[in-house]
Scaffold this motif. Structure first.
Motif, short mmCIF file in Angstrom:
data_model
loop_
_atom_site.label_atom_id
_atom_site.label_comp_id
_atom_site.label_asym_id
_atom_site.label_seq_id
_atom_site.Cartn_x
_atom_site.Cartn_y
_atom_site.Cartn_z
N MET A 1 0.82 -1.21 0.00
CA MET A 1 0.00 0.00 0.00
C MET A 1 0.86 1.26 0.00
O MET A 1 0.50 2.27 -0.60
N ASN B 1 -0.95 2.04 -7.07
CA ASN B 1 -2.29 1.59 -6.65
C ASN B 1 -2.27 0.08 -6.51
O ASN B 1 -1.42 -0.59 -7.09
N ASP C 1 -5.27 -1.73 -6.87
CA ASP C 1 -6.65 -2.05 -7.25
C ASP C 1 -6.83 -3.49 -7.70
O ASP C 1 -7.90 -4.08 -7.49
N ASN D 1 -7.74 -3.36 -1.48
CA ASN D 1 -8.53 -2.15 -1.28
C ASN D 1 -9.42 -2.26 -0.03
O ASN D 1 -9.84 -1.24 0.52
N ASN D 2 -9.73 -3.49 0.40
CA ASN D 2 -10.50 -3.66 1.64
C ASN D 2 -9.72 -3.12 2.84
O ASN D 2 -10.29 -2.55 3.77
N ILE E 1 -7.47 -0.72 2.66
CA ILE E 1 -7.46 0.75 2.53
C ILE E 1 -8.77 1.33 3.04
O ILE E 1 -8.80 2.36 3.73
#
Length: 262
Positions: free
Chosen positions: A34, A39, A41, A209-210, A212
């Motif tokens: 991260m 990114n 994603d 992303n979870n 984040i």
């Protein structure tokens, strides 16, 4: 058709309860990605399937490995104690070619240097923590909190990053994502006509992303939630158990070790 049959891969997710160190190491790597990636994603975390954990891409049909990670929480400094595991990871990389590296995570500094081990086992990389080729159990939480703090700064949460209690709470929330995933694998196995443990561990991946989303959410409201204190107690008990297992590893046989990990 999927390229990999998950039932061909043994998963230890059914005996994962004692492996909090393994989950913390996975979180450490997720936080590192991260911080360092533009990114994340298309990256997801897979637990106890292709390896102890893996970073993968999942298009809904096929799961392709990005990096493989084997974690050994042993207190032995001897190269011979890890040689079989080193060979296993190299074999795994041949079986499941990954975009990046196959990483080996050590909890204790080895008698051989990182350079020497990698020269003997060129298909793997010894993972580094702030320049060190190992990370002790007792040091890992501080390293995790430092990564969480840096991630909060990256995402613009400057005030929160300077609050030690907030950083600690966020770290626990992120660890719960991993613990909950293992519970979900068990739940899917227990229902009628459910998935095998190997299938659940393979298919139940966690989008980075979870992490984040949880990191950037306001978690202050959770501090007095009974689930928060239950989570903290569970993680502390499992960490104490992991340390106990390391302390006695030379005093018990493999059968007892397996029972302790169940």
């Amino acid at each position: 058709m999927p390229l990999i049959n998950p039932n061909d891969i043994h998963s230890a997710a059914d005996t994962w309860s004692g492996f909090i160190y393994q989950g913390k190491i996975a979180l450490y790597h997720v936080l590192t990605l991260m911080l360092n990636e533009a990114n994340v994603d298309d990256l997801e975390l897979q637990l106890d399937s292709l390896e102890d954990f893996a970073i993968v891409r999942n298009d809904g049909t096929n799961i392709s490995p990005v990096s493989l990670h084997q974690v050994k929480a042993m207190k032995s400094h001897r190269y011979s104690s890890y040689q079989e595991a080193f060979n296993k990871l190299e074999k795994r990389k041949l079986e499941f070619p990954c975009e990046r590296d196959a990483f080996f995570h050590l909890a204790i500094n080895n008698e051989r240097t990182k350079v020497a081990i990698e020269a003997t086992h060129p298909a793997l990389v010894i993972y580094e923590y702030d320049g060190d080729p190992f990370c002790r159990i007792e040091d890992l939480q501080n390293k995790l909190d430092s990564k969480v703090q840096a991630c909060l700064l990256k995402f613009g949460l400057t005030a929160e990053s300077g609050n030690a209690d907030y950083v600690s709470m966020i770290s626990e929330v992120l660890e719960e994502i991993i613990t909950s995933q293992i519970i979900a694998v068990h739940a899917a196995n227990h229902i009628k006509n459910g998935l095998t443990i190997s299938e659940g561990a393979y298919y139940f991946t966690i989008p980075l992303n979870n992490f984040i989303a949880e990191l950037t959410a306001d978690v202050n409201a959770r501090i007095f939630d009974k689930n928060y204190y239950r989570r903290v107690l569970r993680n502390d008990l499992n960490l104490y158990f992991q340390e106990y297992c390391m302390d006695i590893e030379s005093e018990v046989d493999e059968v007892v070790k397996t029972k302790l990990s169940s």
